[in-house]
Design an enzyme around this catalytic site. Structure first.
Site, PDB file in Angstrom:
ATOM      1  N   CYS A 273      61.749 -30.883  26.439  1.00 22.46           N
ATOM      2  CA  CYS A 273      63.141 -30.947  26.882  1.00 22.46           C
ATOM      3  C   CYS A 273      64.095 -30.446  25.793  1.00 22.46           C
ATOM      4  CB  CYS A 273      63.550 -32.386  27.218  1.00 22.46           C
ATOM      5  SG  CYS A 273      62.324 -33.330  28.098  1.00 22.46           S
ATOM      6  N   ASP A 274      63.848 -30.823  24.546  1.00 14.54           N
ATOM      7  CA  ASP A 274      64.847 -30.620  23.493  1.00 14.54           C
ATOM      8  C   ASP A 274      64.454 -29.612  22.418  1.00 14.54           C
ATOM      9  OD1 ASP A 274      66.340 -32.605  24.745  1.00 14.54           O
ATOM     10  OD2 ASP A 274      65.325 -34.198  23.643  1.00 14.54           O
TER      11      ASP A 274
ATOM     12  N   CYS B 155      60.872 -35.942  23.632  1.00  7.60           N
ATOM     13  CA  CYS B 155      60.397 -34.888  24.542  1.00  7.60           C
ATOM     14  C   CYS B 155      60.661 -33.514  23.942  1.00  7.60           C
ATOM     15  CB  CYS B 155      61.088 -35.035  25.892  1.00  7.60           C
ATOM     16  SG  CYS B 155      60.644 -33.725  27.048  1.00  7.60           S
TER      17      CYS B 155
END
Ligand code: NAP
Length: 312
Positions: free
Chosen positions: A138-139, A135
């Site tokens: 997300c990261d 992701c």
């Protein structure tokens, strides 16, 4: 959650599940939606949704999903957090196991969606969370001013590659062919971005790292049959998704990839059980089609309940 019999129990709280919940609760059916993590599904990790009608200029994925939730709650949808592990058929009633308890429902709509597929290569599992991610939204921000790679050639890989250019010094786009599957608009953006370097006809053979995290990827060029290493601090995998329906494998008809087979009205092989959204085998997996599925499944479930009432 009450011990009563629910009319409709929805498993999964992404766009398909929330739409089914909206239709079902608006139709005054006693409805329960069960979600394992947070409501919103995969869209919660999408930066900008540009192709959902009604939002010119796009809308952030989480913002869109919060609107879906608010809309459902306007009609009194009951939702709980829990993991469904089993479903059994008792004819006019289905028994659904949620964590350590069982709940009865007359109709069930499965909207469990899909999760990112894994490459299955050495180093991938060991370095997940330490440089390997599924992701970028997300990261991605953890990778400032360092080179990273993204694997895949579809819309997700292209969108995430562009997102990663906001942080990383360079983004290798590793794709097994010499042509992207992503839509033309995204391809144009990719090719116009100096930070993206495609590695065509290439697959990752191994993720190499040390106690600090990922340091290198070993790439194999399928056409030239050559190997090389690239130095990266992160590898993002965007090679498609795997349906989340393993717990139903013995009871519902599925294709060889684990997608639930339905008719055009979202009926599965078990009467009273419907499937909607990405978990269902279908041609296009988008928010718009998940919404369409969720509406169809809820309306067809309502008809099924009406017929059940006539029979009893
Ligand atoms: P996808 O379209 O299935 O693309 C997967 C990509 O990964 C393909 O390029 C495929 O290569 C590659 N791949 C698959 N298995 C691989 C493996 N084992 N090793 C290396 N590469 C592998 O998946 P997606 O990009 O996640 O998109 C899924 C669906 O969501 C699509 O319908 C897409 O249009 C939609 N989506 C839409 C948007 C948007 O509209 N904004 C955004 C994201 C996703 P090949 O090309 O060689 O098969």
């Amino acid at each position: 959650m009450s011990d009563d019999l629910y009319d409709v129990l929805i498993i999964g709280g992404g766009p398909a599940g929330l739409t089914a919940g909206l239709y079902s609760s608006r139709a005054k059916l006693k409805t329960l939606l069960v979600e394992r993590m947070i409501l919103g599904g995969q869209v919660m990790t999408t930066t900008k949704v540009e192709n959902y009608p009604g939002f010119p200029g796009g809308i952030d994925g989480p913002d869109l999903m919060i609107r879906f939730q608010e809309h459902c709650h306007e009609f009194g949808l009951e939702n709980i957090t829990g993991e469904v592990t089993a479903l059994s058929d008792r004819g006019s009633e289905k028994l659904v196991t949620i964590d350590d308890r069982q709940v009865r429902a007359r109709a069930v709509i499965i909207t469990t969606g899909a999760e990112p597929s894994k490459l299955g290569i050495p180093g991938e599992t060991e370095l997940t969370g330490r440089g390997v991610s599924y992701c970028a939204t997300c990261d991605g921000a953890f990778f400032r001013n360092v080179p990273v790679a993204i694997v895949g050639g579809g819309d997700t890989a292209a969108e995430e590659a562009l997102f990663l250019t906001r942080f990383a010094s360079k983004v290798y786009l590793v794709h097994r062919r010499d042509e992207l599957r992503a839509t033309k608009l995204l391809q144009e953006r990719i090719f116009a971005n100096d930070k993206v370097e495609p590695a065509w006809n290439s697959v990752v053979k191994e993720v190499i790292g040390d106690n600090t995290g990922v340091t290198k990827l070993s790439l194999y060029n399928l056409k030239e049959q050559t190997e090389r290493e690239i130095e990266v601090a992160g590898m993002f995998v965007a090679i498609g998704v795997t349906p989340k329906a393993h717990f139903l494998a013995d009871i519902l008809d599925m294709d060889q990839d684990g997608y639930i087979l339905t008719d055009s009205e979202c009926r599965t092989s078990m009467p009273g059980v419907f499937a909607a959204g990405d978990v269902r085998k279908k041609i296009l997996k988008q928010i718009a089609t998940a919404v369409g599925d969720g509406a169809v499944a809820a309306i067809v479930a309502e008809k099924y309940l009406d017929e059940l009432n006539l029979d009893q």
